[in-house]
Scaffold this motif. Structure first.
Motif, PDB file in Angstrom:
ATOM      1  N   ASP A 289     -98.910  -3.555 -58.723  1.00  0.00           N
ATOM      2  CA  ASP A 289     -99.639  -4.796 -59.023  1.00  0.00           C
ATOM      3  C   ASP A 289     -99.393  -5.809 -57.901  1.00  0.00           C
ATOM      4  N   ARG A 292    -100.212  -9.681 -57.727  1.00  0.00           N
ATOM      5  CA  ARG A 292     -99.319 -10.680 -58.352  1.00  0.00           C
ATOM      6  C   ARG A 292     -97.895 -10.551 -57.808  1.00  0.00           C
ATOM      7  N   TYR A 295     -95.484 -13.393 -58.340  1.00  0.00           N
ATOM      8  CA  TYR A 295     -94.957 -13.497 -59.710  1.00  0.00           C
ATOM      9  C   TYR A 295     -93.822 -12.508 -59.925  1.00  0.00           C
TER      10      TYR A 295
END
Length: 310
Positions: A289, A292, A295
């Protein structure tokens, strides 16, 4: 031009009240059609007289056909229906095709709530909702209305309603609205009370089944975590299940980033497993991912801060 009122004998006793746009030379007058302007002039006149009659229903129906978003017209129509004690079932029969023609109109659904609340029964509503959702399976107004029905008629424990949500999810496992409705149905009416063991098992098995159908779909993962959190269970009860789809020891053989995310949470809570949590977050940031990445790296930094404090 369509229907007119100035030459209709039924309306001969009414002097229409024109729109006041602010004098002879209004700054931003709206260019209404002649038909709409005339109909609204007659509506202002009957509202000024507080007239509630069958002809007023016909007038509001005409205006709604031209502008279904006019909230005041809907309110006056509802008031008229109440005052003349009209059949609310007949109103629903009229409302059905109107709603199908204007799928995203909020006023229609508010009016429908008022009518069904007055009737005092949800009979026929599930079938109509299904018809609406065939046109748009994620229509926010329809799902909100369905929740209102559940709350108004206390359908939280209705097995038919639960099976309906199951069918909607089976038809489209990625329908977030259907997942949200199931949560509302299963948990929303419990006032914080835990599910029984049988219901807990049923919900976990259902969500796990749907995960297996589409491991990269976030909705059933969120549902699983929500049920576990609602029951005040440790996240680790889902560890073995998550390992079916992601194992940091086999970084090239991972089937779900959501399982990896869940494992990161589980490892972070486990004694002595912080490094495993970091590895899971690294895999998310670098491969599974990366959009992101900031994050996931932020989550990883929080783990480092926790270790420093300890």
């Amino acid at each position: 031009m369509g229907k007119t009122y100035h030459d209709d004998p039924e309306w001969a006793d009414i002097e229409p009240i024109p729109q006041d746009d602010g004098g002879l030379h209004p700054l931003a007058a709206i260019a209404y059609t002649e038909e709409y302007s005339e109909a609204m002039g007659y509506l202002r006149a009957v509202m000024a007289k507080n007239e509630f009659s069958q002809r007023v229903l016909g007038l509001t129906e005409h205006i709604i056909s031209m502008n279904p978003a006019h909230y005041t017209v809907w309110l006056y129509r509802a008031k008229t229906l109440s005052e003349i004690k009209a059949s609310l079932r007949d109103e629903i029969a009229w409302l059905n095709p109107t709603a199908l023609k204007h799928l995203k109109n909020y006023q229609i659904w508010h009016h429908r709530q008022t009518m069904i609340d007055g009737i005092g029964s949800p009979e026929g509503e599930p079938e109509f909702i299904s018809t609406m959702l065939e046109q748009d399976s994620k229509n926010y107004h329809v799902w909100s209305y369905r929740q209102w029905l559940v709350k108004r008629f206390d359908l939280f424990n209705d097995e038919e309603e639960r099976r309906w949500t199951e069918g909607m999810i089976d038809a489209d496992v990625r329908n977030n609205s259907a997942w949200n409705h199931r949560w509302f149905l299963v948990v929303g009416g419990r006032n914080g009370q835990a599910l029984t063991e049988d219901k807990l098992k049923r919900e976990l098995e259902f969500a796990k089944r749907e995960v297996r159908r589409a491991p990269q779909n976030q909705s059933p993962w969120n549902y699983l975590k929500g049920i576990v959190r609602h029951q005040k269970l440790p996240t680790s009860v889902l560890k073995d299940f998550a390992l079916e789809f992601a194992d940091i020891r086999r970084p090239d053989d991972i089937y779900s980033s959501h399982a990896l995310d869940l494992l990161a949470d589980i490892y972070a809570e486990e004694e002595g497993s912080k490094e495993d949590a970091k590895k899971a977050l690294d895999l998310l940031a670098s491969k599974y991912d990366p959009i992101r990445a900031y994050y996931w790296n932020y989550r990883k930094n929080l783990l480092d801060q926790t270790e420093t404090v300890a």
